[in-house]
Motif scaffolding. Structure first.
Motif, PDB file in Angstrom:
ATOM      1  N   LYS A 444     -21.570  39.302   2.434  1.00  0.00           N
ATOM      2  CA  LYS A 444     -22.390  38.109   2.233  1.00  0.00           C
ATOM      3  C   LYS A 444     -22.355  37.750   0.746  1.00  0.00           C
ATOM      4  CE  LYS A 444     -25.586  39.069   6.040  1.00  0.00           C
ATOM      5  NZ  LYS A 444     -25.227  37.895   6.872  1.00  0.00           N
ATOM      6  N   ILE A 445     -22.555  36.473   0.453  1.00  0.00           N
ATOM      7  CA  ILE A 445     -22.603  35.997  -0.925  1.00  0.00           C
ATOM      8  C   ILE A 445     -24.053  35.694  -1.266  1.00  0.00           C
ATOM      9  CG2 ILE A 445     -21.766  34.323  -2.603  1.00  0.00           C
ATOM     10  CD1 ILE A 445     -19.608  36.110  -1.436  1.00  0.00           C
ATOM     11  N   PRO A 446     -24.724  36.547  -2.081  1.00  0.00           N
ATOM     12  CA  PRO A 446     -26.118  36.301  -2.431  1.00  0.00           C
ATOM     13  C   PRO A 446     -26.219  35.424  -3.681  1.00  0.00           C
ATOM     14  CG  PRO A 446     -25.473  38.424  -3.293  1.00  0.00           C
ATOM     15  CD  PRO A 446     -24.262  37.861  -2.603  1.00  0.00           C
ATOM     16  N   ALA A 447     -27.391  34.826  -3.885  1.00  0.00           N
ATOM     17  CA  ALA A 447     -27.663  34.019  -5.083  1.00  0.00           C
ATOM     18  C   ALA A 447     -28.021  34.967  -6.231  1.00  0.00           C
ATOM     19  CB  ALA A 447     -28.790  33.043  -4.819  1.00  0.00           C
ATOM     20  N   GLN A 448     -27.322  34.834  -7.330  1.00  0.00           N
ATOM     21  CA  GLN A 448     -27.594  35.666  -8.500  1.00  0.00           C
ATOM     22  C   GLN A 448     -28.757  35.127  -9.325  1.00  0.00           C
ATOM     23  OE1 GLN A 448     -25.989  38.571  -8.948  1.00  0.00           O
ATOM     24  NE2 GLN A 448     -24.927  38.108  -7.016  1.00  0.00           N
ATOM     25  N   VAL A 449     -29.130  33.840  -9.095  1.00  0.00           N
ATOM     26  CA  VAL A 449     -30.251  33.226  -9.808  1.00  0.00           C
ATOM     27  C   VAL A 449     -31.044  32.377  -8.827  1.00  0.00           C
ATOM     28  CG1 VAL A 449     -29.041  33.167 -12.021  1.00  0.00           C
ATOM     29  CG2 VAL A 449     -28.874  31.203 -10.479  1.00  0.00           C
ATOM     30  N   GLY A 450     -32.287  32.083  -9.202  1.00  0.00           N
ATOM     31  CA  GLY A 450     -33.073  31.172  -8.400  1.00  0.00           C
ATOM     32  C   GLY A 450     -32.954  29.748  -8.909  1.00  0.00           C
ATOM     33  N   GLY A 451     -33.171  28.753  -8.020  1.00  0.00           N
ATOM     34  CA  GLY A 451     -33.095  27.366  -8.455  1.00  0.00           C
ATOM     35  C   GLY A 451     -32.853  26.428  -7.282  1.00  0.00           C
ATOM     36  N   LYS A 452     -32.218  25.287  -7.603  1.00  0.00           N
ATOM     37  CA  LYS A 452     -31.987  24.243  -6.600  1.00  0.00           C
ATOM     38  C   LYS A 452     -30.497  24.103  -6.349  1.00  0.00           C
ATOM     39  CE  LYS A 452     -32.965  19.335  -5.785  1.00  0.00           C
ATOM     40  NZ  LYS A 452     -33.572  18.121  -6.369  1.00  0.00           N
ATOM     41  N   ILE A 453     -30.090  24.064  -5.072  1.00  0.00           N
ATOM     42  CA  ILE A 453     -28.691  23.879  -4.697  1.00  0.00           C
ATOM     43  C   ILE A 453     -28.325  22.411  -4.946  1.00  0.00           C
ATOM     44  CG2 ILE A 453     -26.971  24.010  -2.870  1.00  0.00           C
ATOM     45  CD1 ILE A 453     -28.012  26.713  -3.625  1.00  0.00           C
ATOM     46  N   THR A 454     -27.381  22.158  -5.841  1.00  0.00           N
ATOM     47  CA  THR A 454     -26.961  20.779  -6.154  1.00  0.00           C
ATOM     48  C   THR A 454     -25.562  20.468  -5.652  1.00  0.00           C
ATOM     49  OG1 THR A 454     -26.142  21.474  -8.323  1.00  0.00           O
ATOM     50  CG2 THR A 454     -28.427  20.720  -8.206  1.00  0.00           C
ATOM     51  N   GLU A 455     -24.825  21.503  -5.223  1.00  0.00           N
ATOM     52  CA  GLU A 455     -23.438  21.244  -4.839  1.00  0.00           C
ATOM     53  C   GLU A 455     -22.968  22.363  -3.912  1.00  0.00           C
ATOM     54  OE1 GLU A 455     -19.341  21.256  -7.329  1.00  0.00           O
ATOM     55  OE2 GLU A 455     -20.954  20.025  -8.162  1.00  0.00           O
ATOM     56  N   ILE A 456     -22.331  22.009  -2.787  1.00  0.00           N
ATOM     57  CA  ILE A 456     -21.676  22.970  -1.889  1.00  0.00           C
ATOM     58  C   ILE A 456     -20.276  22.439  -1.631  1.00  0.00           C
ATOM     59  CG2 ILE A 456     -21.673  24.032   0.383  1.00  0.00           C
ATOM     60  CD1 ILE A 456     -24.684  23.907   0.390  1.00  0.00           C
ATOM     61  N   ASN A 457     -19.255  23.248  -1.899  1.00  0.00           N
ATOM     62  CA  ASN A 457     -17.873  22.774  -1.870  1.00  0.00           C
ATOM     63  C   ASN A 457     -17.050  23.349  -0.724  1.00  0.00           C
ATOM     64  OD1 ASN A 457     -18.304  21.342  -4.312  1.00  0.00           O
ATOM     65  ND2 ASN A 457     -18.042  23.246  -5.452  1.00  0.00           N
ATOM     66  N   VAL A 458     -17.673  24.107   0.190  1.00  0.00           N
ATOM     67  CA  VAL A 458     -16.943  24.665   1.330  1.00  0.00           C
ATOM     68  C   VAL A 458     -17.763  24.441   2.595  1.00  0.00           C
ATOM     69  CG1 VAL A 458     -15.707  26.431   0.016  1.00  0.00           C
ATOM     70  CG2 VAL A 458     -17.988  26.923   0.903  1.00  0.00           C
ATOM     71  N   VAL A 459     -17.076  24.567   3.756  1.00  0.00           N
ATOM     72  CA  VAL A 459     -17.745  24.465   5.052  1.00  0.00           C
ATOM     73  C   VAL A 459     -17.350  25.682   5.878  1.00  0.00           C
ATOM     74  CG1 VAL A 459     -17.812  21.958   5.031  1.00  0.00           C
ATOM     75  CG2 VAL A 459     -15.836  23.122   6.021  1.00  0.00           C
ATOM     76  N   ALA A 460     -18.087  25.946   6.938  1.00  0.00           N
ATOM     77  CA  ALA A 460     -17.798  27.090   7.802  1.00  0.00           C
ATOM     78  C   ALA A 460     -16.407  26.954   8.395  1.00  0.00           C
ATOM     79  CB  ALA A 460     -18.846  27.190   8.913  1.00  0.00           C
ATOM     80  N   GLY A 461     -15.647  28.084   8.385  1.00  0.00           N
ATOM     81  CA  GLY A 461     -14.288  28.091   8.904  1.00  0.00           C
ATOM     82  C   GLY A 461     -13.243  27.809   7.850  1.00  0.00           C
ATOM     83  N   GLU A 462     -13.659  27.347   6.690  1.00  0.00           N
ATOM     84  CA  GLU A 462     -12.714  27.025   5.615  1.00  0.00           C
ATOM     85  C   GLU A 462     -12.428  28.276   4.791  1.00  0.00           C
ATOM     86  OE1 GLU A 462     -12.357  24.013   1.734  1.00  0.00           O
ATOM     87  OE2 GLU A 462     -14.127  23.997   3.047  1.00  0.00           O
ATOM     88  N   GLU A 463     -11.213  28.373   4.273  1.00  0.00           N
ATOM     89  CA  GLU A 463     -10.837  29.493   3.406  1.00  0.00           C
ATOM     90  C   GLU A 463     -11.164  29.122   1.959  1.00  0.00           C
ATOM     91  OE1 GLU A 463      -7.217  32.396   3.760  1.00  0.00           O
ATOM     92  OE2 GLU A 463      -6.609  30.696   2.511  1.00  0.00           O
TER      93      GLU A 463
END
Length: 634
Positions: A444-463
């Protein structure tokens, strides 16, 4: 007659035609010349208010953001957050599929390749063991050392006369330091005989002042002791208590003045000022004796036993004070003696050290100067003969070794180093594979810091590629920032810490403080970047209009910034001056030197040889200079 008339008509017509042609040529030449002149725009100077404000805009950004990356190429099983989510540190962002990554496959291939390279290197090394080489480093080092010795010997020969002269100077220097040591030893001996005058006026004055203060305190103590004896022998006598107390206080005050003057004298290093203090102390001591007489008179007038007892007790208290004063002065005297003695010992040690250094230098120069030119030249000839023989011996040995040994063995050491490096590389590859295999299941990829998600560049199933940013977290608790580009001249008018006014902002309360001034990498010679720390009701991506600078001020002469020019002689403007001619007015550009008093984005207040009625050139279709003829825009 008719012929004469025709001739006059012909002459008349010719003159008319000539004048018409000349008039047309003049008109067209004037028109052509006008259209060839630079066309300029101009306006009159004005007075009014000018504010040296810097204005600009910028986009609000989070002061810090965190790029989420994965260390290897993996397939995304699920995206567990969405843009806009507020998350805490440790929250799961992505779940990865349970399969080996591309990096793990590549790492295994790399391991196989590196193991094959190690086998090849080992085989190459084993073959090279069949051949050996010869090491000439010892002989080469010996030859190099001999060459260095010859060079030093020749250098010493060229400097032999300098060495001899330096040796004579060194002997004199050693003698001077030796005498200095002896003088200091004699000064230290003065402490045994108490002949402090031999130490010099500086030390003598310090010791004498301390001794005088001690003796004065000792005398005061003795007088008090004598007084006590008198009171004890005549205890029945009495006096007026108020007078006695006043006399006693006057004595105490005078004693305090004497003590302060004595301390000042001991701290003073100037002899004349010390003498002045001593004279003042002597005068106060005379006054003290008079005060003591007054005190004694007051005591003698007392008629009661109890008062006499009080005076006796007071005198005993005074004795305690005088005893402490004496002890303090005695200690200061002893400390002064100890300090002077310690300083002289330090000087003696320093002089002894310098004597030892000078003596060592003298001995070293004695060795270099203790030979003749002939002897030095003979030594060099012997050294050169020995060097020549060593070179011949080495050359013969190299020829013999070249016939019995192959040249391929010279790289044995390099081969061993390459094998060791290859083994280390294989070990690193195995360790990397172990780490990648541990991550391939249930990752799993955990968050190393707290804050607000402003950008997601991948989708499920994508490499997702390794080290590619798969998400961005805005760390809002770190605050916001804004950057604004200004000119270098504008940047000189502000300083870090200045507050900027946020204009046209109706969304709540916000503030902007200048945080840093940096060079614009896009245009480093002309622009600067102002970075502001922004607080309040703002959001990332919001555009803000900022203004900085002073309030408006009235000026008599204001011109557009486009009218101001500059050359090696300074700043100036060009004014349009009309000059009459037979064909009408001609317009000429004339230079007016000015000084800039203040500027904003569009205008500048100026002073100089300018009255306020000039028609100032702001733009032109061609480069112009003072004295050139121009034409005004229609």
């Amino acid at each position: 007659m008719e012929n004469n008339t025709k001739r006059r008509e012909w002459v008349k017509n010719a003159i008319i035609i000539f004048l018409a042609v000349m008039l047309l040529l003049t008109f067209f030449s004037n028109t052509i010349m006008n259209y060839s002149l630079p066309e300029v725009s101009a306006q009159y100077v004005r007075g009014g208010t000018l504010s040296e404000q810097i204005r600009g805009s910028g986009t609000v950004e989070a002061s810090q953001s965190y790029d989420v990356k994965i260390s290897e190429t993996r397939t995304i099983a699920s995206v567990d957050v969405k843009v806009g989510d507020e998350i805490e540190k440790g929250a799961t962002l992505f779940t990865l599929e349970d399969k080996e990554s591309a990096e793990l496959d590549e790492a295994k291939k790399t391991l196989e390749s590196e193991q094959q390279k190690l086998e090849d290197l080992q085989l190459d090394y084993d073959k090279a063991l069949l051949k050996t080489g010869v090491d000439y480093s010892k002989e080469n080092l010996s030859i190099s050392n001999q060459e260095d010795d010859i060079k030093l010997a020749k250098d010493d020969l060229s400097k032999l006369s300098d060495y001899q002269a330096a040796y004579e100077k060194a002997k004199n220097k050693t003698k001077d330091y030796e005498n200095a040591v002896k003088d200091l030893e004699e000064q230290l001996a003065a402490f045994g005989s108490e002949d402090y005058a031999s130490l010099g006026s500086g030390y003598y004055n310090q010791i004498s002042s301390a001794k005088t203060a001690m003796e004065s305190a000792e005398k005061s103590k003795g007088k008090t002791e004598e007084k006590i004896k008198e009171y004890e022998s005549d205890i029945a006598s009495g006096g007026n208590q108020d007078a006695i107390n006043a006399a006693k206080k006057a004595i105490d005050d005078k004693l305090l003045e004497i003590e302060q003057a004595t301390d000042n004298m001991m701290m003073e290093t100037d002899f004349d000022k010390q003498l002045s203090y001593q004279q003042s102390i002597d005068r106060m001591k005379l006054e003290l004796s008079h005060l003591q007489e007054d005190y004694n008179d007051a005591m003698s007038q007392s008629s009661t036993y109890s008062r006499n007892m009080q005076l006796l007790n007071a005198e005993k208290t005074t004795l305690d004070i005088r005893t402490k004063e004496y002890d303090n002065k005695k200690k200061k005297y002893d400390d002064t003696l100890a300090a002077v003695k310690a300083e002289l010992k330090d000087k003696q040690k320093s002089a002894q050290d310098m004597y030892s250094e000078a003596k060592a230098e003298e001995d070293e120069l004695a060795k270099k100067a203790d030979k003749t030119v002939e002897e030095a030249e003979e030594e060099i000839r012997k050294m050169e003969r020995a060097l020549a023989e060593a070179k011949i011996d080495l050359e013969l040995k190299q020829r013999q070794d070249a016939q019995t040994a192959g040249e391929n063995s010279l790289d044995m050491k390099d081969k061993q180093s390459k094998i060791a490096d290859q083994k280390k590389l294989i070990s690193d590859c195995e360790e990397n594979i172990k780490k990648l295999e541990e991550k391939s299941i249930g990752a799993k990829i955990p968050a190393q810091v707290g804050g607000k998600i402003t950008e997601i560049n991948v989708v499920a199933g994508e490499e997702a590629e390794a080290q590619k940013t798969v998400a961005k977290i805005e760390m809002s608790e770190k605050g916001y920032s804004l950057e604004m580009t200004v000119t270098t001249e504008q940047a000189k008018k502000v300083k870090i810490g200045d507050e900027a006014e946020i204009q046209y902002f109706w969304y709540g309360d916000a503030s902007a403080t200048l945080q840093s001034i940096a060079t614009d990498s896009q245009n480093p010679s002309k622009n600067k970047i102002l970075k502001f720390a922004v607080k309040g009701d703002v959001t990332p991506g919001q555009n803000l209009q900022l203004a900085m600078g002073s309030k408006g001020q009235n000026y008599e002469v204001i011109v557009p910034n486009s009218a101001i020019r500059e050359d090696n002689n300074g700043k100036f403007v060009l004014s349009v001056v009309a000059k009459s001619s037979p064909l009408g007015n001609r317009y000429v550009a004339e230079r007016v030197d000015v000084d800039i008093l203040a500027s904003d984005d569009t205008s500048s207040a100026v002073s100089g040889a300018i009255s306020g009625s000039e028609f100032i050139i702001t733009t032109s279709t061609k480069p112009i200079e003072a004295g050139m003829q121009v034409r005004l825009v229609e």
